[in-house]
Structure formats: structure tokens, C-alpha cells
Scaffold this motif. Structure first.
Motif, short mmCIF file in Angstrom:
data_model
loop_
_atom_site.label_atom_id
_atom_site.label_comp_id
_atom_site.label_asym_id
_atom_site.label_seq_id
_atom_site.Cartn_x
_atom_site.Cartn_y
_atom_site.Cartn_z
N SER A 1 -12.10 1.60 3.04
CA SER A 1 -13.18 2.25 3.79
C SER A 1 -14.03 1.19 4.49
CB SER A 1 -14.05 3.08 2.85
OG SER A 1 -14.88 2.22 2.09
N LEU A 2 -15.06 1.65 5.17
CA LEU A 2 -15.89 0.72 5.96
C LEU A 2 -16.64 -0.29 5.10
CD1 LEU A 2 -17.38 3.08 8.65
CD2 LEU A 2 -15.70 1.26 8.97
N GLN B 1 -2.57 9.16 -7.10
CA GLN B 1 -3.28 7.88 -7.14
C GLN B 1 -2.29 6.72 -7.06
OE1 GLN B 1 -6.81 7.35 -7.26
NE2 GLN B 1 -5.92 5.40 -6.63
N ASP B 2 -1.21 6.88 -7.80
CA ASP B 2 -0.18 5.83 -7.87
C ASP B 2 0.44 5.52 -6.51
OD1 ASP B 2 1.53 4.34 -10.02
OD2 ASP B 2 3.00 5.19 -8.64
N VAL B 3 0.58 6.53 -5.66
CA VAL B 3 1.22 6.33 -4.36
C VAL B 3 0.23 6.54 -3.20
CG1 VAL B 3 3.51 6.98 -5.20
CG2 VAL B 3 2.01 8.74 -4.24
N MET C 1 -13.15 3.48 -10.57
CA MET C 1 -13.02 4.75 -9.85
C MET C 1 -13.63 4.62 -8.46
SD MET C 1 -11.49 6.84 -11.64
CE MET C 1 -10.69 6.38 -13.11
N VAL C 2 -14.79 3.96 -8.40
CA VAL C 2 -15.43 3.74 -7.10
C VAL C 2 -14.56 2.83 -6.23
CG1 VAL C 2 -17.50 2.84 -5.93
CG2 VAL C 2 -17.73 4.12 -8.07
N ASN C 3 -14.00 1.79 -6.84
CA ASN C 3 -13.11 0.90 -6.09
C ASN C 3 -11.93 1.67 -5.48
OD1 ASN C 3 -14.71 -1.24 -6.89
ND2 ASN C 3 -13.34 -1.92 -8.52
N TYR C 4 -11.31 2.53 -6.30
CA TYR C 4 -10.18 3.33 -5.81
C TYR C 4 -10.60 4.15 -4.60
CZ TYR C 4 -7.16 2.76 -9.97
OH TYR C 4 -6.35 2.27 -10.96
N ALA D 1 -9.90 -3.19 -5.17
CA ALA D 1 -8.64 -3.00 -5.89
C ALA D 1 -8.98 -2.86 -7.36
CB ALA D 1 -7.75 -4.22 -5.67
N PRO D 2 -8.02 -2.33 -8.14
CA PRO D 2 -8.27 -2.25 -9.58
C PRO D 2 -8.64 -3.64 -10.10
CG PRO D 2 -6.23 -1.14 -9.03
CD PRO D 2 -6.71 -1.80 -7.77
#
Ligand code: FAD
Length: 529
Positions: free
Chosen positions: A474-475, A57-59, A466-469, A484-485
Motif C-alpha cells: 500500500s501507499l 492469505q498464503d497466495v 496482521m497490520v503488516n499483511y 512482510a511477516p
């Protein structure tokens, strides 16, 4: 392609490899790879999986230049390939340079320290060990620039920002920020060293790391950050005007589906707004859309659907902050629904009531959709789903602020009534089915852990992130409002910290911030009815 294994799934921000996909993936790749060969029966691998997932996740934003993979050597179909790659212990970490031949069996990493920060720095080193010939296609230069190269850029116009990160030689921050911005256009990041005295002199830099920013219009300034941390630098550079995430192609259809959910009128004038406020106009538009469009696709309501609708109306009637027309309308609707002994109602009756109420008593809900904080840069982006999230965040905060509001409603017995009603609403009515499925999956595993009203606020915040990540790039990502967080460091700097070189949230600060942001006193009536 990829397949499920026990420890990692397609939902994780990494590539689950198998005997058939490993060689084609790492051989001749335009990016480098770091693959963890593990065994799903090895206790240490199981324990370590959360670290590896957090690393990935971090990278995640580095994936164009270096990708993270996993391969489960305990699966029978992988026995041969693990033998061929000479895997004797689990986990074994192997990296593969970009453009390596298919016969490459990778180089083992034997460092004892497998913490996120160390592995991330290893990844930077792997990239830097490439030569001009096999350099990953999309990888920007990672070596420091010198004052001789940088100073002539001062005062030059350009079509992008240039950020110069000046840092000490052993610092990784500059290279990490360079990689964090690989997927963004509109800004180029370069690093320089604290030993470059002519540069320090010219830019008047005395502390490290520092970021110096050359604007497209030829002016230049220090970039002010509250904390000199990688996350703060990257996050600020990403939000410069005109800086955009390059869209990735996505196989998910939900972005397209979401577009169909929002209104299609695009000719509306832009409404200026403040990102640190919540707009009543958005909440009213959410209810308008929900009552008149989303629910109207159901001809009759009965059974569970009817119950979910009743609960939703009650929840809003009791928790919508600030009273006013919305609350009156929802109260009327709620009383009416409760007084009806019918097991099923035609939805047209609800619409008639809403319309009549509006005509007779002037109690109304916006007669049109009016997005403000949820405006999209074009039709089909943001709008309704944005306002629905906002509405439920407001309700979680209000539920904590008004402890007795739900008494005698039948909802007071639930530990997390707002989440439970939201969950049922999303599952029953939300037009984007795939979204509903994801949300339900997440709720099913963790909503039980919510013990009180504070947890309820934080659970929804975390789930939304979580959804943002997942959706970043995406479209359904609006280039003007990249996912973004949240909250960003500029909205709440005390929410962000670093621990062992890894970004962490300060949950106490996040809670305080959410209470303030979604609280009744932060609601702007601007543009509302
Ligand atoms: P949104 O994500 O809608 O956020 C709205 C506003 O809330 C932001 O502008 C910000 O001010 C604030 N905010 C952002 N993050 C947080 C947070 N963590 N906590 C509190 N406030 C925050 N789309 C898909 O393509 N696939 C899906 O699977 C999917 N699932 C969804 C599930 C639910 C329950 C909902 C309501 C929506 C879902 N969507 C999904 C839609 C998607 O999440 C966005 O709502 C939509 O793309 C619009 O995005 P946005 O940029 O307006 O920001």
C-alpha cells in the motif's frame, strides 16, 4: 462491487462476489480465478472458512495472475446466479481461465483433498493449463528452463537478479516462488530440473531444491538458505538490494494520512543502522513527537483523555528500560499529574513543564526528531508510527522482565496493562483515525484472551503482523522496508517452520526472539541524546 457476507468480509484477502459482480469479474479477466461457492448455513462451509481464508492469505501475492473469490449461495439475491452456475452442493469450487468468455460457467474442482497445499498446487496446475492464447497477462513462464537457455546467462550483466531454482520434477517450490515474486521488480525467477545434468555440472548443484543467483554485476553464487522451504526462498529474494514491491493502487486513505503524521524534513543525512537492534533515538523521538505534536493538538485534557494520558506517562515512567533522562522526565511528569487535583488541565501546562524541566535540570528528551531504525527512504514514510509500535513492543517485553514495576500505580490490576493503555492511547490520541479504528476492532475481539505477560508480548506481535499483511504494497509501504511477516528468516530462522506445506510460526522461538530483540540489552544508544 463486492459486499459483505456472513463468513467473509472485505478485510479478508479475497474477493467477496455477488450476483452482480461475479460475471464481470471472472469473464474476460486478465487473471485466472478460483471461486468457492458456499452457503452460509452449511456447517462444513463455516468450518472450512478458516482454511480458505488462510489459503487466500498464503497466495495473496499471486493475485495479479490468479484470484481467490467467494460467493454465498444462501443470500437471496444470489439464488439465480448460483443456479445459472449449476451449483448443487456446498462448497463447490470452480475455476475460470484468464480471458474466458462471459458465458463460461467455470470448471468444477472435485478433488477430495481441500487442504491449503493441495489447493495451492491446483492453482499452479490451473495456470499451467492455459495456452499461449489465454495465458494470464502478468503470469511469468512456469515451465522449466533448460541448461541451453540458462548457461549463456552466466557472466552477463543485467538490470536485475536472476534466481534459478533447481528442483526435482514433482516439486512445486520453484513455481510457487516464481508466483510469490510476481509483484516484485528487480528479480526474475526461473526454474530448472534436477535431471538437467549439464546445468548441475556447471553450477555444482547436488541438493534440491537449490537456488542459484545471477547478480546484476555478472557474478553468480549459490543462495544460502537456512531451510530449503518456499517461505525462506521467497523471503530472501524479496530482500535482495534493489528488489522492490510494485505499489498497488489503493483505495485506502490511511497511507496518505500516515504520511501527514510523520515529519516532513527530508534533507537529513542517512544514519546507518543495524536491523537487529532497537535504537533509543527512535524511542526518544516517539516521545518527543507524541508530547509535542500529537498531544499538543488537544488544548485541554480532561475526563477520559486526561486519565489515558496519566496512565500512558505512568507506564513509560515505570517500564522504559535503562533509566536515564527519559525516565526522569516521565517520572516528574507523572508525579506532577498525580499531584494536580484539577479535573482538567491546559495542555500548554504540560509543555511548559517539559520545557522547564529540560532547562533547569538538564533532564531532557531529544530536542528534535531523530529517526534511526525508523528512518524512511523519504519524508512521510516510517518515522512516528514505526517508533510507536517499537515503543509498545519494548514495553510489553519490559513488563514481563520486571514483574513488580507497576505495583501501586493502579495499573497492576489489569491482565494486560500495556495493551490496555496502548489501546486507549491509540483510540484517544493517535492521529490516524482509520488506524485507530482497525486497531480497536482487533483489540475488541481478542485482547480478552490475553492471560499473562507472555501472551501480551505475542498478542502485540501478532496484531502488528496482521497490520503488516494488510498494508503490504500500500501507499504507506516504504520500498526500502517492505511490509512482510516479521521477524524475517534472516533475523530469526528458527521462528519459521512448514507444516503440511504451509508456513507456520514457531511461537516458542518467536517469544524468545521478541524478548531478546526488544529487551533492555539490545537497545543501542547510538545517535541518541
Ligand atoms: P512498522 O510496521 O511501523 O514497524 C516498525 C518496526 O517494528 C519494523 O521496522 C520492525 O523492526 C518491527 N516489526 C515489524 N513487524 C513487527 C511485529 N509483528 N512484531 C514486532 N515488531 C515488528 N497504517 C496504515 O496505513 N493503516 C492502518 O490501519 C494502520 N494502523 C496502525 C495501527 C497502529 C496501532 C500503529 C502504531 C500504526 C498503524 N499504521 C497504519 C502505521 C503502520 O503500521 C506503520 O507503522 C507505518 O506504515 C510505518 O511502517 P514501517 O515500515 O516503519 O514498519
Amino acid at each position: 462491487g463486492t459486499r459483505m457476507s456472513q463468513l467473509y468480509t472485505e478485510e479478508d484477502p479475497l474477493v467477496v462476489l455477488s450476483s452482480s459482480s461475479l460475471k464481470p469479474a471472472v469473464g474476460g479477466s486478465s487473471s485466472a480465478w478460483l471461486v468457492q461457492f458456499f452457503s452460509s448455513w452449511c456447517g462444513h462451509c463455516i468450518q472450512y472458512s478458516s482454511t480458505w481464508r488462510a489459503l487466500a492469505q498464503d497466495v495473496k501475492d499471486w493475485q495479479l495472475v490468479v484470484r481467490i473469490g467467494v460467493l454465498d449461495c444462501a443470500q437471496e439475491e444470489n439464488f439465480d446466479v448460483c443456479k445459472e452456475f449449476n451449483i448443487k452442493f456446498y462448497p463447490t469450487f470452480k475455476y475460470f481461465h484468464a480471458h474466458s468468455p462471459e458465458t463460461d460457467r467455470g470448471t468444477s474442482y472435485r478433488g477430495a483433498d481441500r487442504e491449503i497445499q493441495s489447493v495451492r498446487q491446483l492453482m499452479v496446475n490451473i495456470l499451467q493449463n492455459h495456452t499461449k492464447v489465454d495465458w494470464p497477462d502478468r503470469c511469468p513462464p512456469l515451465e522449466p528452463y533448460s541448461s541451453v537457455e540458462l548457461l549463456p546467462l552466466l557472466g552477463q550483466r543485467s538490470d536485475h537478479y536472476t534466481a534459478i531454482i533447481v528442483e526435482e520434477p514433482d516439486s512445486y517450490v520453484g513455481r510457487e516462488v516464481v508466483l510469490d515474486l510476481v509483484q516484485y521488480s528487480g528479480v526474475v525467477v526461473k526454474r530448472a530440473l534436477s535431471s538437467d545434468l549439464p546445468l548441475l555440472d556447471a553450477l555444482k548443484i547436488t541438493t534440491f531444491p537449490s537456488v542459484y543467483l545471477l547478480h546484476p554485476n555478472a557474478t553468480h553464487t549459490h543462495l544460502h538458505v537456512q531451510k530449503r522451504l518456499r517461505f525462506f526462498f521467497s523471503s530472501l529474494l524479496r530482500t535482495l538490494p534493489g528488489v522492490q514491491r510494485k505499489l498497488k493502487s489503493t483505495t485506502s486513505t490511511s497511507g496518505v494520512l500516515m504520511g501527514a503524521l510523520t515529519d516532513q524534513r527530508s534533507s537529513e543525512p542517512w544514519r546507518d543502522f543495524d536491523r537487529s537492534k532497537v535504537y533509543r533515538a527512535d524511542l526518544e523521538s516517539a516521545l518527543h513527537y507524541l508530547l509535542r505534536v500529537e498531544l499538543a493538538t488537544h488544548n485541554t485534557l480532561e475526563g477520559e483523555e486526561l486519565q489515558t494520558f496519566k496512565d500512558f506517562v505512568t507506564l513509560v515512567a515505570k517500564l522504559y528500560p535503562g533509566g536515564g533522562s527519559v525516565v526522569k522526565l516521565m517520572e516528574t511528569l507523572s508525579d506532577w499529574l498525580l499531584s494536580l487535583p484539577l479535573p482538567r488541565i491546559p495542555y500548554q501546562a504540560v509543555l511548559d513543564l517539559v520545557d522547564n524541566k529540560m532547562r533547569i535540570s538538564g533532564v531532557f528528551l531529544g530536542a528534535e526528531l531523530r529517526w534511526v531504525g525508523c528512518q524512511g527512504s523519504r519524508a512521510g514514510l516510517r518515522g512516528y508510527p514505526c517508533s510507536l509500535w517499537t515503543l509498545f513492543h519494548v514495553l510489553t517485553v519490559q513488563h514481563e522482565a520486571t514483574p513488580t514495576a507497576l505495583e501501586n500505580t493502579g495499573l497492576e490490576g489489569e491482565t494486560s496493562p500495556v495493551l490496555q493503555v496502548m489501546r486507549r492511547y491509540i483510540k484517544t490520541f493517535f492521529g490516524c483515525e482509520e488506524c485507530g479504528r482497525h486497531f480497536e476492532e482487533a483489540a475488541a475481539v481478542s485482547v480478552e484472551k490475553v492471560q499473562n505477560r507472555e501472551d501480551q508480548i505475542l498478542w502485540l506481535w501478532n496484531q502488528h503482523n496482521m497490520v503488516n499483511y494488510r498494508l503490504a504494497g500500500s501507499l504507506s509501504d516504504d520500498p526500502l522496508f517492505p511490509k512482510a511477516p516479521w521477524p524475517s528468516p534472516s533475523l530469526c530462522s528458527s521462528c519459521h517452520e512448514e507444516k503440511h506445506g504451509v508456513h507456520v510460526w514457531n511461537h516458542d522461538s518467536v517469544l524468545l526472539f521478541l524478548r531478546q530483540h526488544y529487551g533492555a540489552s539490545n537497545m543501542s544508544p547510538m545517535y541518541s541524546m
